[in-house]
Design an enzyme around this catalytic site. Structure first.
Site, short mmCIF file in Angstrom:
data_model
loop_
_atom_site.label_atom_id
_atom_site.label_comp_id
_atom_site.label_asym_id
_atom_site.label_seq_id
_atom_site.Cartn_x
_atom_site.Cartn_y
_atom_site.Cartn_z
N ALA A 73 0.87 -1.17 0.00
CA ALA A 73 0.00 0.00 0.00
C ALA A 73 0.91 1.23 0.00
O ALA A 73 2.09 1.15 0.36
CB ALA A 73 -0.90 -0.02 1.22
N GLY A 118 0.53 -4.84 1.11
CA GLY A 118 -0.74 -4.84 0.38
C GLY A 118 -0.65 -5.54 -0.97
O GLY A 118 -1.67 -5.98 -1.52
N GLU A 121 -1.23 -9.04 -0.18
CA GLU A 121 -2.66 -9.18 0.13
C GLU A 121 -3.49 -9.24 -1.14
O GLU A 121 -4.46 -10.00 -1.24
CB GLU A 121 -3.10 -8.02 1.04
CG GLU A 121 -2.48 -8.12 2.44
CD GLU A 121 -2.74 -6.92 3.32
OE1 GLU A 121 -2.81 -5.79 2.80
OE2 GLU A 121 -2.85 -7.11 4.55
N GLU A 141 4.67 -4.67 7.27
CA GLU A 141 3.90 -3.60 7.92
C GLU A 141 4.44 -3.22 9.29
O GLU A 141 4.55 -2.04 9.63
CB GLU A 141 2.42 -4.00 8.04
CG GLU A 141 1.67 -4.02 6.71
CD GLU A 141 1.77 -5.34 5.96
OE1 GLU A 141 2.61 -6.19 6.33
OE2 GLU A 141 1.02 -5.52 4.99
N1 CO8 Z 1 4.51 3.18 -1.11
C1 CO8 Z 1 4.86 4.34 -1.71
N2 CO8 Z 1 5.94 4.49 -2.52
C2 CO8 Z 1 6.70 3.39 -2.70
C3 CO8 Z 1 6.40 2.16 -2.11
C4 CO8 Z 1 5.24 2.07 -1.29
N3 CO8 Z 1 4.85 0.92 -0.71
N4 CO8 Z 1 7.34 1.27 -2.49
C5 CO8 Z 1 8.20 1.93 -3.28
N5 CO8 Z 1 7.81 3.20 -3.42
C6 CO8 Z 1 8.47 4.27 -4.21
C7 CO8 Z 1 9.71 4.79 -3.50
O1 CO8 Z 1 9.38 5.74 -2.53
C8 CO8 Z 1 10.47 5.37 -4.66
O2 CO8 Z 1 9.92 6.61 -4.99
P1 CO8 Z 1 10.90 7.87 -5.31
O3 CO8 Z 1 11.67 7.44 -6.51
O4 CO8 Z 1 9.94 8.99 -5.57
O5 CO8 Z 1 11.77 8.03 -4.12
C9 CO8 Z 1 10.13 4.43 -5.80
O6 CO8 Z 1 8.95 3.71 -5.41
C10 CO8 Z 1 11.22 3.39 -6.05
O7 CO8 Z 1 11.49 2.76 -4.82
P2 CO8 Z 1 12.98 2.71 -4.17
O8 CO8 Z 1 13.81 3.84 -4.64
O9 CO8 Z 1 12.82 2.53 -2.70
O10 CO8 Z 1 13.51 1.37 -4.87
P3 CO8 Z 1 14.54 0.34 -4.26
O11 CO8 Z 1 14.86 -0.60 -5.35
O12 CO8 Z 1 15.66 1.03 -3.58
O13 CO8 Z 1 13.70 -0.44 -3.12
C11 CO8 Z 1 11.81 -1.57 -2.20
C12 CO8 Z 1 12.58 -1.18 -3.46
C13 CO8 Z 1 12.64 -2.53 -1.37
C14 CO8 Z 1 10.50 -2.25 -2.63
C15 CO8 Z 1 11.50 -0.29 -1.38
O14 CO8 Z 1 10.92 0.68 -2.24
C16 CO8 Z 1 10.57 -0.52 -0.25
O15 CO8 Z 1 10.97 -1.03 0.80
N6 CO8 Z 1 9.26 -0.15 -0.42
C17 CO8 Z 1 8.30 -0.27 0.61
C18 CO8 Z 1 7.81 -1.69 0.75
C19 CO8 Z 1 6.82 -1.83 1.88
O16 CO8 Z 1 7.18 -1.64 3.04
N7 CO8 Z 1 5.57 -2.19 1.57
C20 CO8 Z 1 4.54 -2.38 2.53
C21 CO8 Z 1 3.78 -1.11 2.74
S1 CO8 Z 1 2.64 -1.22 4.08
C22 CO8 Z 1 1.32 -2.01 3.39
O17 CO8 Z 1 1.35 -2.51 2.31
C23 CO8 Z 1 0.14 -2.04 4.25
C24 CO8 Z 1 -0.97 -2.87 3.64
C25 CO8 Z 1 -2.23 -2.77 4.46
C26 CO8 Z 1 -3.03 -1.56 4.15
C27 CO8 Z 1 -4.08 -1.82 3.13
C28 CO8 Z 1 -5.34 -1.10 3.44
C29 CO8 Z 1 -6.31 -1.15 2.26
#
Ligand code: CO8
Length: 276
Positions: A73, A118, A121, A141
């Site tokens: 998400a 998400g 999910e 999360e």
């Molecule tokens: N949300 C928002 N932006 C994201 C997300 C995310 N989940 N994942 C990646 N991005 C964005 C980054 O911020 C980045 O944007 P920008 O270039 O503007 O800085 C772009 O995507 C590329 O990402 P990275 O530069 O971080 O790329 P890397 O290769 O270095 O890393 C990763 C990739 C490992 C996937 C890293 O981006 C990361 O850890 N992302 C977050 C993953 C995460 O924690 N996901 C879980 C989120 S919580 C969730 O899903 C809750 C679900 C329950 C709620 C649902 C209710 C309906």
């Protein structure tokens, strides 16, 4: 840009061949992360597929680009939510993925790259899942100070078992596709994204050539029956079983067999199922 039969800002639908729809979440700037708008667009994509009626017998859900199925998400959107807004987001997301869960035909998740939070999910709401070896799975999360909120605590535990689901959810640790195959989350793992998509298509074709009402009712019998005790569940199955005998497909399928159509003895092609 390729033409899609349905397209919104971050989600599009293709109909690559008869009976098969592909829904793609494509939000490259955030590795396909899901915000409220993207959930809404996924719902709209499934509305579109449903409007096609009997023309579609199987749906594939995948992520656009080469790096991510869905990276969770949207953390930026969630970062400013208060409990009321989170309550709306959680209920809305759950409503959307529940629609996939209950869709009238099978839905396959075709996973390449990040399948996190998400995103996992979303994949769990699909009934069948195939992945490439480059896929990464996690429930991160709690590393962000929140918890799963779009069915993850329920569907992950029901799919891979309670102890492993708890371990993944409590630690946020990443696991690979072979591990997820071994623990029942995945139906198959392929070497790369292209062979994974072809594998998903082959699975969809194998489903689409069979009787759609039989599949729809079998899906209902499994999904509803799994929530019941065994006596009520087999009773429910018997009712579904009786219903397929009111279909033309039952007549067609059994006639094909008895006339040995499509065999060496009778090379006449089998009559196709019509979904009636
Ligand atoms: N949300 C928002 N932006 C994201 C997300 C995310 N989940 N994942 C990646 N991005 C964005 C980054 O911020 C980045 O944007 P920008 O270039 O503007 O800085 C772009 O995507 C590329 O990402 P990275 O530069 O971080 O790329 P890397 O290769 O270095 O890393 C990763 C990739 C490992 C996937 C890293 O981006 C990361 O850890 N992302 C977050 C993953 C995460 O924690 N996901 C879980 C989120 S919580 C969730 O899903 C809750 C679900 C329950 C709620 C649902 C209710 C309906």
């Amino acid at each position: 840009m390729a033409e899609h039969v349905h397209q919104t800002e971050s989600v599009y639908v293709d109909l690559p061949e008869d009976y098969i729809a592909v829904v793609t979440v494509d939000r490259p700037k955030a590795l396909n992360a899901l915000n409220t708008q993207v959930y809404r667009e996924i719902k709209q994509a499934f509305d579109y597929v449903e409007e096609q009626g009997k023309k579609i017998r199987c749906v594939i859900v995948t992520g656009g680009g080469e790096r991510s199925f869905v990276a969770g998400a949207d953390i930026a959107e969630m970062s400013t939510m208060n409990p009321d807004e989170a309550n709306f987001f959680g209920h809305y997301g759950n409503k959307v993925v529940r629609r996939i869960d209950e869709f009238h035909c099978p839905v396959i998740a075709a996973i390449n790259g990040f399948c996190l939070g998400g995103g996992l999910e979303l994949a769990l709401a699909c009934e069948l899942r195939v992945a490439s070896k480059q896929s990464v799975f996690a429930k991160p999360e709690v590393t962000l100070g929140i918890m799963p909120g779009c069915g993850g605590t329920q569907r992950l535990a029901r799919t891979i078992g309670v102890p492993l689901a708890k371990e993944m959810i409590y630690t946020g640790r990443q696991v690979d596709a072979d591990f997820m195959l071994q623990h029942g989350l995945l139906n198959a793992v392929y070497d790369d994204q292209a062979s994974m998509m072809e594998g998903a298509m082959q699975l969809a074709r194998a489903i689409a050539k069979n009787a759609p009402i039989g599949i729809k009712l079998a899906k209902e019998a499994i999904n509803v029956g799994m929530q019941m005790d065994i006596d009520n569940a087999v009773h429910f199955e018997s009712n579904c079983f009786a219903q397929v005998f009111a279909t033309e497909d039952q007549t067609i399928g059994m006639r094909n067999f008895l006339e040995k159509r499509g065999s060496k003895r009778n090379p006449t092609p089998k009559d196709p199922f019509i979904g009636k």
